[in-house]
Design a protein around this motif. Structure first.
Motif, mmCIF file in Angstrom:
data_model
loop_
_atom_site.group_PDB
_atom_site.id
_atom_site.type_symbol
_atom_site.label_atom_id
_atom_site.label_comp_id
_atom_site.label_asym_id
_atom_site.label_seq_id
_atom_site.Cartn_x
_atom_site.Cartn_y
_atom_site.Cartn_z
ATOM 1 N N LEU A 73 0.850 -1.194 0.000
ATOM 2 C CA LEU A 73 0.000 0.000 0.000
ATOM 3 C C LEU A 73 0.885 1.242 0.000
ATOM 4 C CD1 LEU A 73 -2.443 -1.364 2.695
ATOM 5 C CD2 LEU A 73 -2.824 -1.328 0.221
ATOM 6 N N HIS A 74 0.777 2.037 -1.054
ATOM 7 C CA HIS A 74 1.652 3.204 -1.201
ATOM 8 C C HIS A 74 1.328 4.283 -0.183
ATOM 9 C CE1 HIS A 74 -1.301 5.994 -2.933
ATOM 10 N NE2 HIS A 74 -1.789 4.975 -3.623
ATOM 11 N N GLY A 75 2.301 5.154 0.054
ATOM 12 C CA GLY A 75 2.121 6.276 0.957
ATOM 13 C C GLY A 75 1.637 7.516 0.226
ATOM 14 N N GLY A 76 1.634 8.639 0.978
ATOM 15 C CA GLY A 76 1.187 9.908 0.404
ATOM 16 C C GLY A 76 0.151 10.610 1.257
ATOM 17 N N GLY A 77 0.195 10.381 2.574
ATOM 18 C CA GLY A 77 -0.718 11.088 3.465
ATOM 19 C C GLY A 77 -2.179 10.753 3.245
ATOM 20 N N TYR A 78 -2.457 9.596 2.678
ATOM 21 C CA TYR A 78 -3.814 9.173 2.318
ATOM 22 C C TYR A 78 -4.419 10.038 1.207
ATOM 23 C CZ TYR A 78 -3.704 6.581 6.756
ATOM 24 O OH TYR A 78 -3.359 5.750 7.790
ATOM 25 N N SER A 79 -3.686 11.051 0.754
ATOM 26 C CA SER A 79 -4.266 12.034 -0.162
ATOM 27 C C SER A 79 -3.622 12.080 -1.545
ATOM 28 C CB SER A 79 -4.196 13.438 0.469
ATOM 29 O OG SER A 79 -2.866 13.760 0.836
ATOM 30 N N LEU A 80 -2.502 11.403 -1.732
ATOM 31 C CA LEU A 80 -1.864 11.381 -3.047
ATOM 32 C C LEU A 80 -1.021 10.120 -3.166
ATOM 33 C CD1 LEU A 80 1.464 12.506 -2.826
ATOM 34 C CD2 LEU A 80 0.152 14.372 -1.867
ATOM 35 N N GLY A 81 -0.532 9.874 -4.383
ATOM 36 C CA GLY A 81 0.338 8.731 -4.605
ATOM 37 C C GLY A 81 -0.240 7.704 -5.546
ATOM 38 N N LEU A 82 0.638 6.810 -5.992
ATOM 39 C CA LEU A 82 0.297 5.725 -6.920
ATOM 40 C C LEU A 82 1.107 4.488 -6.563
ATOM 41 C CD1 LEU A 82 0.516 7.427 -10.446
ATOM 42 C CD2 LEU A 82 -1.577 6.637 -9.339
ATOM 43 N N PRO A 83 0.602 3.307 -6.884
ATOM 44 C CA PRO A 83 1.404 2.104 -6.639
ATOM 45 C C PRO A 83 2.673 2.058 -7.483
ATOM 46 C CG PRO A 83 -0.637 1.567 -7.808
ATOM 47 C CD PRO A 83 -0.755 2.982 -7.353
ATOM 48 N N GLY A 103 2.116 -4.653 3.582
ATOM 49 C CA GLY A 103 3.119 -3.663 3.936
ATOM 50 C C GLY A 103 2.824 -2.342 3.267
ATOM 51 N N GLY A 104 3.519 -1.322 3.710
ATOM 52 C CA GLY A 104 3.363 -0.003 3.122
ATOM 53 C C GLY A 104 4.179 0.998 3.911
ATOM 54 N N GLU A 105 4.376 2.165 3.322
ATOM 55 C CA GLU A 105 5.151 3.202 3.980
ATOM 56 C C GLU A 105 4.266 4.409 4.248
ATOM 57 O OE1 GLU A 105 4.878 4.629 -0.037
ATOM 58 O OE2 GLU A 105 5.271 2.629 0.766
ATOM 59 N N SER A 106 4.482 5.044 5.404
ATOM 60 C CA SER A 106 3.766 6.264 5.770
ATOM 61 C C SER A 106 2.255 6.006 5.864
ATOM 62 C CB SER A 106 4.101 7.379 4.769
ATOM 63 O OG SER A 106 3.595 8.618 5.185
ATOM 64 N N ALA A 107 1.441 6.694 5.059
ATOM 65 C CA ALA A 107 0.004 6.403 5.074
ATOM 66 C C ALA A 107 -0.260 4.964 4.661
ATOM 67 C CB ALA A 107 -0.737 7.367 4.153
ATOM 68 N N LYS A 120 -6.327 -14.462 6.826
ATOM 69 C CA LYS A 120 -5.274 -14.416 7.834
ATOM 70 C C LYS A 120 -3.981 -13.881 7.219
ATOM 71 C CE LYS A 120 -7.350 -16.464 11.417
ATOM 72 N NZ LYS A 120 -7.540 -15.797 12.725
ATOM 73 N N LEU A 121 -3.355 -12.971 7.924
ATOM 74 C CA LEU A 121 -2.071 -12.429 7.498
ATOM 75 C C LEU A 121 -0.940 -13.114 8.249
ATOM 76 C CD1 LEU A 121 -3.002 -8.634 7.467
ATOM 77 C CD2 LEU A 121 -2.481 -10.050 5.464
ATOM 78 N N ALA A 122 0.122 -13.438 7.524
ATOM 79 C CA ALA A 122 1.272 -14.096 8.128
ATOM 80 C C ALA A 122 2.313 -13.104 8.637
ATOM 81 C CB ALA A 122 1.929 -15.039 7.113
ATOM 82 N N PHE A 123 2.295 -11.866 8.098
ATOM 83 C CA PHE A 123 3.352 -10.907 8.427
ATOM 84 C C PHE A 123 2.904 -9.522 7.973
ATOM 85 C CE2 PHE A 123 7.769 -9.132 7.539
ATOM 86 C CZ PHE A 123 8.218 -9.194 8.853
ATOM 87 N N GLN A 124 3.377 -8.485 8.680
ATOM 88 C CA GLN A 124 3.082 -7.122 8.232
ATOM 89 C C GLN A 124 4.320 -6.241 8.325
ATOM 90 O OE1 GLN A 124 0.533 -4.543 10.443
ATOM 91 N NE2 GLN A 124 1.113 -5.337 12.458
ATOM 92 N N MET A 125 4.380 -5.256 7.418
ATOM 93 C CA MET A 125 5.526 -4.349 7.313
ATOM 94 C C MET A 125 5.035 -2.898 7.245
ATOM 95 S SD MET A 125 7.779 -6.532 4.533
ATOM 96 C CE MET A 125 6.362 -7.157 3.603
ATOM 97 N N PRO A 126 4.475 -2.357 8.332
ATOM 98 C CA PRO A 126 4.009 -0.959 8.328
ATOM 99 C C PRO A 126 5.160 -0.006 8.649
ATOM 100 C CG PRO A 126 3.405 -2.005 10.392
ATOM 101 C CD PRO A 126 4.176 -3.033 9.605
ATOM 102 N N LEU A 127 5.782 0.560 7.637
ATOM 103 C CA LEU A 127 6.975 1.376 7.823
ATOM 104 C C LEU A 127 6.600 2.812 8.185
ATOM 105 C CD1 LEU A 127 8.959 0.133 4.710
ATOM 106 C CD2 LEU A 127 8.792 -0.918 6.987
ATOM 107 N N TYR A 128 7.288 3.346 9.222
ATOM 108 C CA TYR A 128 6.981 4.683 9.763
ATOM 109 C C TYR A 128 5.521 5.049 9.498
ATOM 110 C CZ TYR A 128 9.280 5.321 5.152
ATOM 111 O OH TYR A 128 9.708 5.198 3.846
#
Length: 330
Positions: free
Chosen positions: A88-98, A160-164, A183-191
């Motif tokens: 899941l891409h970041g961008g403050g929930y308001s911008l961005g693209l995969p 996983g995803g970064e920021s938002a 069921k999720l086996a692992f997550q990577m929520p970066l900052y």
């Protein structure tokens, strides 16, 4: 938290100053206008492939008769029974693209063969919460239901995803746990962007490059809409609102010491550990928000990327989660 130039890692300073001048906004209206303008500017990046990877695009069904555009990234050679990652891409929930996370996709696939499904979820400038969460969850269910076709192991679904995008990852893990359809086996929520209350010292008066307290506040207002400022904001909107962290998947995350999300990330990690969830976590001195993406060749960024890839590789070897027998009724 006031951030001075001397506090920033030397290798991050020049890019930080440039980006601060480019992205700093003085009012909420200017922030919204900038987000909309950035969205239009990014239209030309849609469908852009990544050298060295097999890149496909699908339109998948979603609730309400809608369709969601997803990008699928995998090794050039055919693979099967590999981890599937919803990124899941970041961008403050308001911008961005995969399409903007090429380095991340290449690093993950280079570390372990895997298939990455990256949805172009609805942004807050067009639809507030829960639009992005619902799009992300519908994409996760689609990934599970099409695992055989995609070459994915059903017992190694990850997010996983970064920021938002990290905030969405954390919220999605809570949502999936509670619905018990996948069921999720692992997550990577970066900052991750997970606390609308902005209570920590790092989130108050932060003037660091890339993402500061003002942008953070405006972005939360956009994302939460009528929920903003209320006490009953659900944890599926802001994961730091959760009171139960049990049953969440093993986690890796990192954060810069100078960024607004430092304290909420630290609290999130502490809550996960208190609930018995395995967590790997590092803090990086002298680093502002998304430093690894802004300055990938800096020494500290290389260390952070190596840490993340090592954790992902270990997770691919160690963590599995069998799927529930029942799936959501159509």
């Amino acid at each position: 938290m006031k951030v001075t130039l001397r506090m920033i890692d030397r290798q991050l300073r020049l890019k930080g100053l440039f980006m601060k001048a480019l992205t700093q906004k003085s009012t909420e209206a200017k922030y919204i206008a900038s987000a909309k303008s950035a969205g239009k500017a990014l239209e030309g990046r849609k469908g852009k492939n990544i050298d060295g990877l097999r890149c496909d695009e699908r339109w998948i069904p979603a609730r309400g008769g809608r369709q969601i555009r997803v990008r699928i990234y995998r090794p050039r050679r055919e693979v099967s029974q590999v981890p599937g990652i919803l990124w899941l891409h970041g961008g403050g929930y308001s911008l961005g693209l995969p399409e903007l996370n090429a380095d991340m996709y290449k690093n993950l696939i280079g570390k372990r063969d895997c298939v990455i499904v990256a949805p172009d979820y609805r942004l807050s400038v067009e639809a507030p919460y829960p639009a992005a969460l619902h799009d992300s969850y519908d994409a996760l269910l689609w990934m599970k239901e099409h695992a055989a076709e995609l070459g994915i192991r059903t017992d190694q679904l990850m997010v996983g995803g970064e920021s938002a995008g990290g905030g969405l990852s954390a919220a999605l893990a809570l949502y999936a746990r509670d619905l018990n359809e996948v069921k999720l086996a692992f997550q990577m929520p970066l900052y991750p962007m997970i606390d609308d209350r902005m209570q920590g010292e790092s989130a108050q008066g932060n003037n660091a490059p890339i993402w500061d307290s003002a942008s953070n506040g405006w972005a939360w207002q956009l994302y939460l809409g009528e929920l903003h400022g209320r006490e009953d904001v659900p944890p599926y909107a802001a994961a730091a609102r959760a009171t139960d962290y049990g049953g969440l998947p093993p986690t890796v995350t990192f954060v810069g010491e100078l960024e607004p999300f430092r304290d909420e990330t630290v609290a999130y990690v502490e809550n996960l550990r208190a609930a018995g969830v395995p967590v790997r976590f590092e803090r990086y001195a002298g680093c502002y928000h998304a430093f690894d993406m802004m300055c990938p060749r800096a020494d500290v960024s290389r260390r952070a990327t190596a840490f993340l890839m090592q954790a992902f590789g270990d997770a691919a070897d160690r963590y599995f989660a069998a799927q529930p027998e029942e799936t959501r009724a159509e």
